[in-house]
Design an enzyme around this catalytic site. Structure first.
Site, short mmCIF file in Angstrom:
data_model
loop_
_atom_site.label_atom_id
_atom_site.label_comp_id
_atom_site.label_asym_id
_atom_site.label_seq_id
_atom_site.Cartn_x
_atom_site.Cartn_y
_atom_site.Cartn_z
N HIS A 21 0.84 -1.20 0.00
CA HIS A 21 0.00 0.00 0.00
C HIS A 21 0.87 1.25 0.00
CE1 HIS A 21 1.03 -0.67 4.21
NE2 HIS A 21 0.75 0.60 4.46
N ASP B 108 0.62 5.03 2.04
CA ASP B 108 -0.07 5.46 3.26
C ASP B 108 -1.22 6.42 2.97
OD1 ASP B 108 1.47 3.93 4.99
OD2 ASP B 108 3.02 5.47 5.15
N HIS C 29 4.66 -0.06 -0.06
CA HIS C 29 5.47 -0.74 0.95
C HIS C 29 4.60 -1.73 1.72
CE1 HIS C 29 3.64 2.64 3.13
NE2 HIS C 29 3.73 1.90 4.23
N ARG D 147 5.62 6.53 13.68
CA ARG D 147 5.60 7.06 12.32
C ARG D 147 4.95 8.43 12.30
NH1 ARG D 147 1.86 4.26 8.10
NH2 ARG D 147 0.59 6.15 8.29
#
Length: 355
Positions: free
Chosen positions: A144, A146, A293, A308
């Site tokens: 995907h 983000d 990723h 993150r």
């Protein structure tokens, strides 16, 4: 309603914060655009550069992300967009405050509508395997980019793990530029005229089964299938297996076939991919506009915990006149060949002198 808190982690929205993520907005400028193409300020501090493959993935040594100048920060953004993902080791001084500060240099920070976040800084999301029971949403092993369901999806993501498993737990990235470049021209022409709907369905499903309150609206957005990266000016495929529900304007069967074909290329074409082995205090920063990723779920029963920060970018667009990574790579490939040929000739000359 009292907040659901575990070790300074907010798991669910309070009555007061159910609209927290609604303040998400888009970037008002393009970080990294029109910088020095040689990135002399950035590379003046680099002691070692490791390219994981010719077209994606670079590891830089000698850089402290908490100490970047404004010019170095802009040049780093450009490098990330060119290389897809850039890795750093030994970033122990990149604490939460500096983590947020780094992301904010490049644009407004995204507040996720559902993923648990830090109690003091809602822009910092917590990726902790102990918060991931089997019935919880999980994007490990699912390629995907983000928050592509947002009207202005992520530009850059900055991930640092403070707890890593003794083995396993890598993250892999796949190159959307190269995926586009390798498509045949008729398929490129078809896809360049289409948009797709990206949805929050995976989070709606989890919410419906848990009753957890969200921090803001679970958005759906339509984006071009082929997207122009505003930093590099290169075309990339912009669909993914987690958030892209359907292609607009064609039949359901055609949409399913095309999306499955693109997702298959992302996950199975090894030449598009790089894989990063985490160490404590390692950091990865990637451009979601042009890469996909996935976490590799091979580390249980070990734990993995990271933080993150996600930077909101611009509304995705397609410019028919934009270039490609393949075009930009041609002089680089020629330089690599010339360097190899020069090295081989030097060896031959040395051998002749000894004869």
């Amino acid at each position: 309603m009292a907040p659901s808190v575990t070790e300074n982690i907010i798991l669910s929205a309070t009555d007061k914060d159910v609209t927290l993520a609604d303040r998400n907005t888009h970037a008002t400028r393009v970080a990294g655009k029109d910088v020095d193409p040689e990135k002399k300020a950035l590379f003046a501090s680099v002691t070692k550069r490791i390219d994981y493959s010719p077209k994606i993935g670079t590891e830089l040594h000698g850089i402290k992300l908490s100490q970047l100048t404004d010019q170095q920060s802009e040049e780093l953004a450009a490098l990330i967009s060119e290389r897809g993902v850039v890795f750093f080791r030994d970033q122990e001084d990149l604490d939460r405050k500096e983590h947020v500060k780094l992301g904010a240099r490049w644009g407004p920070l995204h507040i996720h509508p559902l993923v648990p976040h830090d109690q003091e800084s809602p822009e910092v999301i917590i990726l902790d395997s102990r918060l991931n029971p089997p019935n919880r949403y999980n994007t490990n092993n699912s390629w995907h980019s983000d928050v592509s369901f947002e009207p202005a999806p992520a530009s850059y993501s900055i991930l640092k793990f403070d707890e890593i498993p003794e083995s396993g737990g890598d993250t892999a990235w796949s190159n959307g530029y190269q995926l586009y470049d390798d498509l045949s021209q008729p398929i490129k022409t078809l896809l360049e005229g289409l948009t797709a709907t990206h949805t929050s369905d995976i989070f709606r499903f989890f919410q419906a089964n848990t009753g957890r309150k969200t921090f803001g609206k679970l958005n759906d957005s339509d984006h071009p299938i082929i997207r122009t990266n505003p930093v590099t000016g290169w075309k990339s495929v912009f669909t993914n297996s987690v958030f892209t529900r359907e292609i607009n304007g064609i039949s359901a069967a055609e949409s399913k076939w095309i999306l499955e074909y693109l997702n298959d290329l992302v996950s199975k074409r090894l030449e598009y991919q790089v894989r990063f082995r985490w160490q404590k205090h390692s950091v990865a920063i990637w451009d979601n506009r042009s890469t996909f990723h996935t976490g590799v779920p091979d580390f249980r029963p070990y734990h993995r915990r990271g933080l993150r920060v996600t930077v909101s970018g611009e509304k995705p667009f397609f410019d028919v006149n934009s270039g490609t990574q393949a075009q930009a790579f041609e002089p680089i490939a020629e330089a690599i060949v010339s360097k190899q040929e020069a090295a081989e000739k030097s060896k031959e000359d040395a051998a002749l002198q000894l004869a």
